[in-house]
Design a protein around this motif. Structure first.
Motif, PDB file in Angstrom:
ATOM      1  N   THR A   1      50.968  35.212  42.121  1.00  0.00           N
ATOM      2  CA  THR A   1      49.852  34.591  41.608  1.00  0.00           C
ATOM      3  C   THR A   1      50.452  33.144  41.583  1.00  0.00           C
ATOM      4  O   THR A   1      51.137  32.681  42.300  1.00  0.00           O
ATOM      5  N   ASP A   2      49.280  32.339  40.930  1.00  0.00           N
ATOM      6  CA  ASP A   2      49.745  30.775  40.945  1.00  0.00           C
ATOM      7  C   ASP A   2      50.317  30.308  39.813  1.00  0.00           C
ATOM      8  O   ASP A   2      50.678  29.127  39.454  1.00  0.00           O
ATOM      9  N   GLN A   3      50.702  31.336  38.944  1.00  0.00           N
ATOM     10  CA  GLN A   3      51.469  30.681  37.627  1.00  0.00           C
ATOM     11  C   GLN A   3      52.772  30.680  37.787  1.00  0.00           C
ATOM     12  O   GLN A   3      53.555  31.802  38.126  1.00  0.00           O
TER      13      GLN A   3
ATOM     14  N   GLU B   1      53.127  32.762  28.359  1.00  0.00           N
ATOM     15  CA  GLU B   1      52.140  33.844  28.148  1.00  0.00           C
ATOM     16  C   GLU B   1      52.768  35.069  27.428  1.00  0.00           C
ATOM     17  O   GLU B   1      52.141  35.691  26.684  1.00  0.00           O
TER      18      GLU B   1
ATOM     19  N   GLY C   1      47.986  23.546  28.589  1.00  0.00           N
ATOM     20  CA  GLY C   1      47.509  24.102  29.745  1.00  0.00           C
ATOM     21  C   GLY C   1      46.193  25.154  29.666  1.00  0.00           C
ATOM     22  O   GLY C   1      45.920  26.012  30.210  1.00  0.00           O
ATOM     23  N   TYR C   2      45.362  24.986  28.607  1.00  0.00           N
ATOM     24  CA  TYR C   2      44.152  25.615  28.447  1.00  0.00           C
ATOM     25  C   TYR C   2      42.871  24.842  28.892  1.00  0.00           C
ATOM     26  O   TYR C   2      41.833  25.302  28.526  1.00  0.00           O
TER      27      TYR C   2
ATOM     28  N   ALA D   1      49.107  39.195  34.084  1.00  0.00           N
ATOM     29  CA  ALA D   1      48.224  38.636  32.968  1.00  0.00           C
ATOM     30  C   ALA D   1      48.382  39.254  31.753  1.00  0.00           C
ATOM     31  O   ALA D   1      48.782  40.499  31.730  1.00  0.00           O
TER      32      ALA D   1
ATOM     33  N   ILE E   1      43.271  32.834  36.023  1.00  0.00           N
ATOM     34  CA  ILE E   1      44.805  33.528  36.691  1.00  0.00           C
ATOM     35  C   ILE E   1      44.530  33.680  38.111  1.00  0.00           C
ATOM     36  O   ILE E   1      43.510  34.673  38.204  1.00  0.00           O
TER      37      ILE E   1
ATOM     38  N   THR F   1      43.012  36.239  26.977  1.00  0.00           N
ATOM     39  CA  THR F   1      43.170  35.203  28.195  1.00  0.00           C
ATOM     40  C   THR F   1      42.615  33.846  28.012  1.00  0.00           C
ATOM     41  O   THR F   1      41.366  33.871  27.654  1.00  0.00           O
TER      42      THR F   1
ATOM     43  N   HIS G   1      43.028  30.878  30.327  1.00  0.00           N
ATOM     44  CA  HIS G   1      42.927  30.251  31.420  1.00  0.00           C
ATOM     45  C   HIS G   1      42.493  31.173  32.720  1.00  0.00           C
ATOM     46  O   HIS G   1      42.446  32.149  32.453  1.00  0.00           O
TER      47      HIS G   1
ATOM     48  N   THR H   1      55.171  29.211  33.082  1.00  0.00           N
ATOM     49  CA  THR H   1      53.837  29.755  32.327  1.00  0.00           C
ATOM     50  C   THR H   1      53.687  31.112  31.856  1.00  0.00           C
ATOM     51  O   THR H   1      53.346  31.362  30.854  1.00  0.00           O
ATOM     52  N   MET H   2      54.458  31.800  32.855  1.00  0.00           N
ATOM     53  CA  MET H   2      54.487  33.508  32.657  1.00  0.00           C
ATOM     54  C   MET H   2      55.192  33.615  31.289  1.00  0.00           C
ATOM     55  O   MET H   2      55.079  34.463  30.525  1.00  0.00           O
TER      56      MET H   2
END
Ligand code: GTP
Ligand code: MG
Length: 301
Positions: free
Chosen positions: A187-189, A197, A298-299, A32, A45, A41, A43, A193-194
């Motif tokens: 993680t599910d990301q 971020e 993605g938010y 994160a 996570i 932040t 969404h 996406t990472m």
């Protein structure tokens, strides 16, 4: 009945309390993004910690706060869904200072206490407490006491102080059941996406005024490494207005260069490979007022 303990822990609290720093500390990996500015932040996570005694499945969430802005309302709704769905609430409170959002968070957590949901209150940042601040800790703990189903505990997400005790308190309050995720899950990301971020983190850290809040990042191309040539990542930094685009690019392109360099270093650390990063800046007019674009970035849900 299983010997293991496993369940969902919703990490909630006011903006900047240290929720994402705590998630990273608990997992021992940066999943994160973290910044000193509030509302980093956006969404929910997922972060999974598998240990011999079971599995702690965390949700890091956007800070609880009040705002009429559409993007912020969407962020708040991600946090509220975690509050409602978690088996245990892990309420992170800044031990150094508490602004008006602390009361917003307190009211929302209090509703969960009334439903008899277990709440662990983690008073964070105790590594930086002054003598005066330490003297205020006992009355603060007393005020925030969540009752018999929960506990108040002092921690430092930064140094790791109190983290072992915190994990034990969490396991004790989770149901006995087998692990829900394969042990290698972190993680599910997705990596894309990472990457987005980490670029947003660099923007958050390096720009000022309204820029961090007007920024969204999308990844246009994500090429896996082949022949030791590293990852090839192209991304767009979206802002809301033309003058913001100028500020993100900076004089002679210097700001964009700094953003790219900071993001690339963090991405290489995370991916363990060289990264070739191309960044573009685009005006997507007033995207944070448009639910379709909030979702596309993605938010939203
Ligand atoms: N001294 C100290 N600083 C901390 C600690 N935990 C977090 N911080 C700092 O607090 C700031 C906010 O941390 P974050 O982890 O981004 O906070 P957050 O609660 O996720 O914030 P939002 O995502 O905006 O809601 C950063 O500058 C962190 O380095 C801690 O234990 N000690
Ligand atoms: Mg955060």
């Amino acid at each position: 009945m299983s010997d293991l303990r496993c369940g969902f822990v919703a990490i909630v609290g006011a903006p900047s309390a240290g929720k994402s720093t705590l998630l990273n500390r608990l997992l021992g990996e940066k999943v994160a993004i973290v910044a000193s500015k509030p509302q980093t932040t956006r969404h929910r996570i997922l972060g999974v910690l598998t240990e011999p005694q079971g599995q702690l499945i965390f949700w890091d969430t956007p800070g609880l706060h009040q705002s009429e802005r559409l993007l912020n309302r969407e962020m708040l709704s991600r946090a509220q869904s975690a509050l409602a769905e978690g088996d245990v609430i892990l309420w992170v409170v800044d031990g150094l200072k508490r602004g008006p959002d602390h009361r917003v968070a307190q009211a929302m957590v209090h509703q969960e206490v009334q439903k008899r949901k277990p709440v662990i209150v983690a008073i964070n940042k105790v590594d930086k407490l002054t003598k005066g601040g330490r003297a205020l800790l006992a009355p603060l703990s007393h005020e925030l006491d969540p009752g018999s189903a929960g506990k108040v505990i002092e921690i430092s997400a930064k140094t790791g102080l109190g983290i072992y005790a915190l994990k034990n308190e969490l396991y004790r309050r989770l149901p006995p059941q087998n692990n829900l995720y394969p042990p290698e899950t972190l993680t599910d990301q997705p990596l894309r996406t990472m990457a987005a971020e980490m670029i947003r983190e660099a923007v958050f850290r390096l720009t000022s005024q309204e820029i961090p809040y007007a920024t969204a990042v999308t990844v246009d191309e994500f090429k896996e490494p082949s022949d030791h040539r590293g990852y090839g990542i192209s991304a767009t930094i979206h802002v809301e207005k033309t003058n913001q685009k100028k500020m993100v690019i900076g004089q002679g392109g210097q700001m964009l260069k700094n953003i790219g360099q900071t993001a690339r270093i963090n991405l290489e650390k995370f991916l363990g490979e060289k990264v070739f990063l191309s960044l573009f800046v685009r005006v997507t007019k007033d995207w944070s007022k448009n639910i379709r674009e909030i979702k596309e970035f993605g938010y939203g849900d």
